[in-house]
Design a protein around this motif. Structure first.
Motif, short mmCIF file in Angstrom:
data_model
loop_
_atom_site.label_atom_id
_atom_site.label_comp_id
_atom_site.label_asym_id
_atom_site.label_seq_id
_atom_site.Cartn_x
_atom_site.Cartn_y
_atom_site.Cartn_z
N TYR A 59 -3.96 8.78 20.18
CA TYR A 59 -3.78 7.32 20.13
C TYR A 59 -3.78 6.74 21.54
O TYR A 59 -4.48 5.76 21.82
N LEU A 60 -3.03 7.38 22.45
CA LEU A 60 -2.99 6.89 23.82
C LEU A 60 -4.38 6.91 24.44
O LEU A 60 -4.79 5.97 25.12
N CYS A 65 -8.91 4.16 26.79
CA CYS A 65 -10.32 4.32 27.15
C CYS A 65 -11.25 3.31 26.50
O CYS A 65 -12.45 3.38 26.70
N THR A 66 -10.71 2.41 25.69
CA THR A 66 -11.59 1.38 25.12
C THR A 66 -11.11 0.01 25.59
O THR A 66 -9.93 -0.22 25.75
N ILE B 169 -11.95 3.23 35.96
CA ILE B 169 -11.95 3.22 34.50
C ILE B 169 -11.68 1.80 33.99
O ILE B 169 -12.27 1.34 33.02
N GLY B 170 -10.77 1.11 34.68
CA GLY B 170 -10.51 -0.28 34.33
C GLY B 170 -11.75 -1.13 34.48
O GLY B 170 -12.00 -2.04 33.68
N LEU B 171 -12.54 -0.81 35.50
CA LEU B 171 -13.77 -1.56 35.74
C LEU B 171 -14.75 -1.36 34.60
O LEU B 171 -15.39 -2.31 34.13
N ILE B 172 -14.89 -0.12 34.15
CA ILE B 172 -15.78 0.15 33.01
C ILE B 172 -15.37 -0.72 31.82
O ILE B 172 -16.21 -1.33 31.15
N LYS B 173 -14.07 -0.76 31.57
CA LYS B 173 -13.60 -1.56 30.45
C LYS B 173 -13.80 -3.04 30.70
O LYS B 173 -14.13 -3.82 29.79
N ILE B 214 -17.32 7.60 27.56
CA ILE B 214 -17.50 7.42 29.00
C ILE B 214 -16.17 7.58 29.73
O ILE B 214 -16.06 8.33 30.69
N CYS B 215 -15.15 6.87 29.25
CA CYS B 215 -13.86 6.91 29.94
C CYS B 215 -13.25 8.29 29.87
O CYS B 215 -12.67 8.78 30.84
#
Lengths: 234, 237, 250
Positions: A59-60, A65-66, B169-173, B214-215
């Motif tokens: 879940y985390l 990651c989205t 990773i924040g940038l990808i999002k 990706i992330c």
């Protein structure tokens, strides 16, 4: 240059501010439910029972990651469909419900890590000391661990609140008229008036709220951090 | 209400999503790298307390961190033409923003955004390195440049890496918002296709999976990088 | 009276306690010596259930518990009959020295607040820290923190105080003040089980010394017996290592 007069700008400011309660409502509700779920998740991750730990970790990972926007859309489009399978009718549901659900899930993920790391930072030895004087687990948590963990977690909690504030700017994509939604309406209705000015106004609003949160956290931090030299009254 | 989830639709249109993944990656990578350069400059301004720039930098960082990415994108989208118009009126130029590709808008906005966050990370990392390291480097005869490159920067990198990874990773999002400036990235395609076929879940689920993969891959990559860098750190006794 | 019978404890495949019997009478000061890994700290921590022993039984005063099936109720009971002084002091970081001493009384023993306060001030006085009652742990030196820890244990008036290497984490010049306090505590008749490397303390104050190695009790006796007439080879080896230039009469 099509001058937007000062009057005009103040008019815009007022119009936008009228929708501020909606933004704040979304924030407060998401924060509350996010904390509850985050606490549960943190406990699951601390206790490390195989199945629940795996589910929590998955879940985390998904939440982290989205993008928040994707999560919002998935809840908005997917939840009604899912609930229909369970014969629950959502036709009367307010759109804000969807936003709160999506953001609560999102917040809970990062909050759980904040809570967990604060708990671990306080350390096992404090727990052992509490046990050694005869406290039960809950007494130890309430009187010794929680106060310390809260102080440690505070800055991160503040940051998460600020991120939540910024995430609310996405709510208009599913039709909610909060401050961002109002801005979109204004811009849509007033083609030609400087959209740039309007967006500057709302960025200042967001900025102001962010600074308010940061100051609030800083104040709380100072008040809670006794145990440093000076300021001991008894 | 929507009917059953259509696997055909989802799988059939998935390649269209994949086609624009390079756009997403391009925005993220370029913004990250450029942002690092600017972030470094800003961090140095603040560490050395350069008179005017110091305060300006602090203000800029606070603004970027205090406003939503989406708003920043819109400010950019509408600000640049407004700026050009003002310049045109003042100095009689004839610049037009119509020819600027949406991608350029996006890259600029994301670079400005990530530069602010990266400057904070760089600042913290440089502050974390003990200045006695510099003294030691001097004492064996290194020049300032040499000591920065061979001693300070590698150590700062280890400290900064986890946070930089998070920013990337924040940038990808964050690129998921680029559709606001009319860039055709993953979200834009998902929106367009789902609106056409009235099949929302299928497309957004696909988008979610792509982002997640990706992330996830990036997280693993950074974890490995961090491990390799930390090889040189001694274990705590 | 505290008695442990046939205690076993393994961490994974590593068996740390292989069947140990210990009996401590009221007012006795028992010092446990041994190399690291001998199980002495584990033994101590099993008594107040900071570690869960696998097998064996424990008797404290009237209470008897089998380790294997220890109920939460029993564990709490035992913890309210014992107190521990830790190697790393483990004071409650968010409470002042006075509050640290009061905490167990108020929370775990339902002592009313002003009574607890009076008692705690007396205890702090006993360890020589009455002027620091308002200080937070991070404002105190290691030795002071440890003395507060001892005051905290004393205030609970337990059946036994467990000392887990109380001076090992202290700078050498601070060890003395803590040992002095411990000697006074012993002189007042408190039952103590002490894991330590401080031989002088053991020699002066202990009623009995137990030497452990490899998870079993190798030898026990009075300080005079152990230090001057050790019977076992392992004991002799250990003593020779700890006190290099030592002569003992065979």
């Amino acid at each position: 240059m099509n001058g937007a007069t000062i009057n005009n700008l103040i008019e815009i400011l007022v119009k936008i501010s009228e929708k501020l309660p909606i933004t704040l409502t979304i924030m407060v509700l998401s924060l509350f439910f996010g904390l509850v779920l985050g606490l549960v998740t943190a406990i699951i991750r601390i206790r490390k029972r195989p199945v629940s730990y795996a589910i929590a970790t998955l879940y985390l990972s998904i939440m982290r990651c989205t993008p928040a926007l994707v999560q919002l859309f998935l809840i908005f489009f997917g939840l009604p469909y899912l609930l229909m399978l369970l014969n629950i009718n959502i036709n009367g549901w307010n759109k804000i419900t969807f936003v709160v659900i999506a953001f609560s899930l999102h917040m809970a993920a990062s909050l759980s890590e904040v809570i967990r790391s604060a708990y671990l930072t306080v350390g096992n030895s404090q727990l052992e000391a509490a046990y050694s004087v005869g406290m039960s687990y809950f007494q130890a948590i309430k009187r010794i661990i929680l106060p310390q963990a809260f102080t440690i977690a505070l800055p991160n909690l503040g940051n998460d609140c600020i991120m939540l504030l910024k995430d609310t700017s996405l709510a208009f994509t599913i039709g909610i008229v909060d401050i961002m939604g109002e801005v979109r309406i204004i811009v849509g209705n007033n083609y030609g008036i400087n959209e740039f000015q309007v967006y500057m106004v709302i960025s200042l609003i967001y900025w102001a709220i962010t600074i308010a949160i940061e100051n609030g956290v800083r104040y709380l931090d100072k008040r809670l951090n006794r145990g440093h030299v000076s300021i001991s009254k008894y | 209400m929507s009917s059953m989830f259509s696997w055909d639709f989802a799988i059939g249109h998935f390649p269209e999503l994949l086609k624009v993944v390079p756009v997403t990656l391009l925005i993220a990578v370029v913004s990250m790298l450029l942002g690092l350069v600017f972030g470094l400059l800003i961090a140095l301004c603040r560490i050395y307390r350069v008179p005017v720039l110091n305060k300006l930098a602090a203000l800029y960082v606070s603004f970027i961190r205090g406003t939503p990415m989406l708003v920043q994108l819109y400010v950019f989208l509408y600000g640049v033409p407004a700026l050009l118009e003002a310049l045109n009126n003042k100095w009689g130029w004839n610049l037009s923003s119509d020819n600027i590709s949406p991608l350029i808008f996006a890259l600029t906005a994301y670079t400005i955004n990530s530069a602010a966050y990266q400057s904070e990370v760089v600042r913290a990392a440089l502050n974390a390195i003990d200045m006695s390291q510099m003294e030691a480097a001097y004492s064996v005869g290194m020049t300032t440049t040499q000591s920065i490159i061979r001693i300070i920067l590698p150590q700062a990198l280890v400290v900064a890496l986890p946070n930089l990874a998070n920013i990337f990773i924040g940038l990808i999002k964050a690129t998921s918002l680029a559709f606001a400036v009319k860039v055709i990235d993953i979200m834009a395609v998902a929106k367009i296709v789902s609106a056409e076929g009235y099949r929302f879940m299928e497309m957004y689920l696909g988008a979610a999976i792509i982002y997640w993969v990706i992330c996830f891959a990036l997280e693993r990559l950074f974890a490995v990088m961090e491990k390799k860098l930390r090889r040189y750190e001694s274990k705590m006794v | 009276m505290i008695e442990i019978k046939a205690i076993h404890k393994a961490f994974g495949k590593n068996e740390v306690l292989k069947g140990v019997d210990v009996k401590v009478n009221k007012g006795e000061v028992v010092v446990i010596l041994g190399p690291s890994g001998s199980g002495k700290t584990t033994l101590l921590r099993c008594i107040n259930f900071l570690e869960k022993a696998d097998d064996g039984e424990l008797t404290i005063g009237e209470t008897n518990i089998k380790f294997k099936h220890a109920a939460k109720k029993d564990i709490l009971k035992v913890r309210r009959q014992t107190a521990m002084v830790f190697q790393t002091y483990n004071l409650f970081n968010n409470k002042t020295a006075l509050e640290n001493v009061m905490e167990g009384l108020i929370t775990a023993r339902n002592v009313p607040r002003n009574e607890a306060e009076k008692l705690s001030l007396k205890m702090l006085d006993k360890v020589g820290l009455s002027d620091k009652y308002n200080a937070y742990p991070n404002q105190l030196s290691g030795g002071q923190q440890q003395r507060v820890g001892i005051a905290r244990a004393l205030a609970l008036n337990p059946e036994v105080i467990l000392f887990d290497e109380p001076t090992s984490a202290l700078d050498p010049e601070l060890v003395g003040e803590v040992l002095t306090v411990m000697k006074n505590v012993a002189k007042e008749g408190m039952t103590m089980i002490v894991v330590t490397h401080e031989m002088s303390f053991a020699n002066e104050i202990a009623s009995r010394v137990i030497f452990m190695d490899g998870g079993v009790v190798v030898e026990e006796g009075t300080p005079h017996e152990i230090f001057n007439h050790p019977k076992e080879e392992r004991t002799k080896l250990f003593l020779r290592r700890i006190v290099p230039d030592w002569n003992y009469v065979i």
